[in-house]
Motif scaffolding. Sequence first.
Motif, mmCIF file in Angstrom:
data_model
loop_
_atom_site.group_PDB
_atom_site.id
_atom_site.type_symbol
_atom_site.label_atom_id
_atom_site.label_comp_id
_atom_site.label_asym_id
_atom_site.label_seq_id
_atom_site.Cartn_x
_atom_site.Cartn_y
_atom_site.Cartn_z
ATOM 1 N N GLN A 25 10.130 -9.556 -72.650
ATOM 2 C CA GLN A 25 9.712 -9.170 -71.341
ATOM 3 C C GLN A 25 9.115 -7.741 -71.211
ATOM 4 O OE1 GLN A 25 12.759 -9.065 -68.095
ATOM 5 N NE2 GLN A 25 11.221 -8.782 -66.755
ATOM 6 N N ARG A 26 9.755 -6.829 -71.930
ATOM 7 C CA ARG A 26 9.464 -5.479 -72.153
ATOM 8 C C ARG A 26 8.193 -5.343 -72.778
ATOM 9 N NH1 ARG A 26 13.828 -3.858 -73.879
ATOM 10 N NH2 ARG A 26 13.459 -4.055 -76.003
ATOM 11 N N THR A 27 7.978 -5.935 -74.006
ATOM 12 C CA THR A 27 6.801 -5.876 -74.730
ATOM 13 C C THR A 27 5.335 -6.573 -74.418
ATOM 14 O OG1 THR A 27 7.437 -7.805 -76.276
ATOM 15 C CG2 THR A 27 8.373 -5.684 -76.959
ATOM 16 N N LEU A 28 5.779 -7.909 -73.808
ATOM 17 C CA LEU A 28 4.639 -8.390 -73.229
ATOM 18 C C LEU A 28 3.872 -7.973 -71.957
ATOM 19 C CD1 LEU A 28 5.745 -12.365 -73.831
ATOM 20 C CD2 LEU A 28 3.993 -10.793 -75.110
ATOM 21 N N THR A 29 5.007 -7.338 -71.097
ATOM 22 C CA THR A 29 4.177 -6.670 -69.973
ATOM 23 C C THR A 29 3.540 -5.496 -70.371
ATOM 24 O OG1 THR A 29 6.202 -7.045 -68.634
ATOM 25 C CG2 THR A 29 4.976 -5.389 -67.814
ATOM 26 N N ARG A 30 3.941 -4.449 -71.171
ATOM 27 C CA ARG A 30 3.470 -3.435 -71.800
ATOM 28 C C ARG A 30 1.943 -3.770 -72.357
ATOM 29 N NH1 ARG A 30 6.790 0.784 -74.699
ATOM 30 N NH2 ARG A 30 4.934 2.009 -74.343
ATOM 31 N N VAL A 31 1.952 -4.922 -73.329
ATOM 32 C CA VAL A 31 0.445 -5.450 -73.997
ATOM 33 C C VAL A 31 -0.338 -5.779 -72.834
ATOM 34 C CG1 VAL A 31 1.240 -7.617 -74.598
ATOM 35 C CG2 VAL A 31 -0.322 -6.195 -75.951
ATOM 36 N N ARG A 32 0.054 -6.480 -72.078
ATOM 37 C CA ARG A 32 -0.739 -6.893 -70.693
ATOM 38 C C ARG A 32 -1.267 -5.837 -69.855
ATOM 39 N NH1 ARG A 32 3.782 -10.859 -69.304
ATOM 40 N NH2 ARG A 32 3.282 -12.575 -70.367
ATOM 41 N N GLN A 33 -0.700 -4.782 -69.886
ATOM 42 C CA GLN A 33 -1.049 -3.680 -68.961
ATOM 43 C C GLN A 33 -1.931 -2.787 -69.746
ATOM 44 O OE1 GLN A 33 2.751 -1.792 -67.840
ATOM 45 N NE2 GLN A 33 2.880 -2.781 -65.938
ATOM 46 N N LYS A 34 -1.766 -2.679 -70.979
ATOM 47 C CA LYS A 34 -2.531 -1.885 -71.773
ATOM 48 C C LYS A 34 -3.775 -2.336 -72.368
ATOM 49 C CE LYS A 34 -1.689 1.408 -75.675
ATOM 50 N NZ LYS A 34 -1.684 2.590 -75.246
ATOM 51 N N LEU A 50 13.508 -15.648 -83.240
ATOM 52 C CA LEU A 50 12.042 -15.917 -83.479
ATOM 53 C C LEU A 50 11.318 -16.055 -82.396
ATOM 54 C CD1 LEU A 50 12.116 -18.617 -86.641
ATOM 55 C CD2 LEU A 50 11.598 -16.243 -86.708
ATOM 56 N N SER A 51 10.169 -15.893 -82.360
ATOM 57 C CA SER A 51 9.125 -16.018 -81.227
ATOM 58 C C SER A 51 7.682 -16.038 -81.568
ATOM 59 C CB SER A 51 9.414 -14.907 -80.247
ATOM 60 O OG SER A 51 8.589 -14.921 -79.010
ATOM 61 N N ASN A 52 6.949 -16.997 -80.996
ATOM 62 C CA ASN A 52 5.549 -17.225 -81.422
ATOM 63 C C ASN A 52 4.966 -16.536 -80.005
ATOM 64 O OD1 ASN A 52 5.951 -18.539 -83.533
ATOM 65 N ND2 ASN A 52 4.688 -20.144 -82.858
ATOM 66 N N ILE A 53 4.001 -15.591 -80.105
ATOM 67 C CA ILE A 53 3.416 -14.961 -79.218
ATOM 68 C C ILE A 53 1.899 -15.264 -79.357
ATOM 69 C CG2 ILE A 53 2.864 -12.773 -78.052
ATOM 70 C CD1 ILE A 53 5.596 -13.149 -77.962
ATOM 71 N N SER A 54 1.098 -15.787 -78.174
ATOM 72 C CA SER A 54 -0.261 -16.050 -78.169
ATOM 73 C C SER A 54 -0.918 -14.770 -77.339
ATOM 74 C CB SER A 54 -0.380 -17.305 -77.739
ATOM 75 O OG SER A 54 -0.096 -18.416 -78.722
ATOM 76 N N LEU A 55 -1.910 -14.599 -78.109
ATOM 77 C CA LEU A 55 -2.974 -13.543 -77.324
ATOM 78 C C LEU A 55 -4.397 -14.188 -77.212
ATOM 79 C CD1 LEU A 55 -1.930 -10.399 -79.145
ATOM 80 C CD2 LEU A 55 -0.845 -11.038 -77.122
ATOM 81 N N VAL A 56 -5.042 -13.922 -76.099
ATOM 82 C CA VAL A 56 -6.204 -14.358 -75.970
ATOM 83 C C VAL A 56 -7.123 -13.438 -75.376
ATOM 84 C CG1 VAL A 56 -7.831 -16.174 -74.766
ATOM 85 C CG2 VAL A 56 -5.361 -16.997 -75.679
ATOM 86 N N THR A 57 -8.338 -13.300 -75.623
ATOM 87 C CA THR A 57 -9.263 -12.410 -75.154
ATOM 88 C C THR A 57 -10.608 -13.223 -74.963
ATOM 89 O OG1 THR A 57 -10.249 -10.149 -75.061
ATOM 90 C CG2 THR A 57 -10.093 -10.984 -77.016
ATOM 91 N N VAL A 58 -11.448 -12.594 -74.097
ATOM 92 C CA VAL A 58 -12.859 -13.066 -73.846
ATOM 93 C C VAL A 58 -13.678 -11.811 -73.792
ATOM 94 C CG1 VAL A 58 -14.496 -14.329 -72.577
ATOM 95 C CG2 VAL A 58 -12.095 -15.161 -72.420
ATOM 96 N N SER A 59 -14.879 -11.870 -74.889
ATOM 97 C CA SER A 59 -15.811 -11.051 -74.909
ATOM 98 C C SER A 59 -17.252 -11.556 -75.124
ATOM 99 C CB SER A 59 -15.432 -10.099 -75.848
ATOM 100 O OG SER A 59 -16.128 -9.029 -76.088
ATOM 101 N N ASN A 60 -18.163 -10.606 -74.833
ATOM 102 C CA ASN A 60 -19.559 -11.075 -75.076
ATOM 103 C C ASN A 60 -19.932 -11.074 -76.611
ATOM 104 O OD1 ASN A 60 -19.420 -8.482 -75.636
ATOM 105 N ND2 ASN A 60 -21.144 -8.012 -74.149
#
Length: 92
Positions: A25-34, A50-60
């Motif tokens: 909760q602490r780490t995902l909240t901070r990465v979403r805000q930043k 263990l934890s799997n974290i997925s990150l997704v971004t959209v760009s041109n």
Amino acid sequence: MIGFVELEFRIHDAHSLKDKRAVLQRTLTRVRQKFNLSAAETGHQDVWQLSNISLVTVSNSHQAAERELERAIKFLDTFPEWERVKTEYEWL
């Protein structure tokens, strides 16, 4: 360009799912805000250390998407509670 990365982290000091959730909760909240991306736990949800974290971004452009994901990964690596053990990229 859609950039997707799946990260696997080992949380050394988690002795229960409650401990793991506190770290997530602490780490995902901070990465979403930043950063300009979406982040969620997508695997190992019933495993304490263990934890799997997925990150997704959209760009041109591919370069901009990759830069944003790399910055987020470096930021996540700064947290002492865990260590990254696996990284997988996908580009759409």
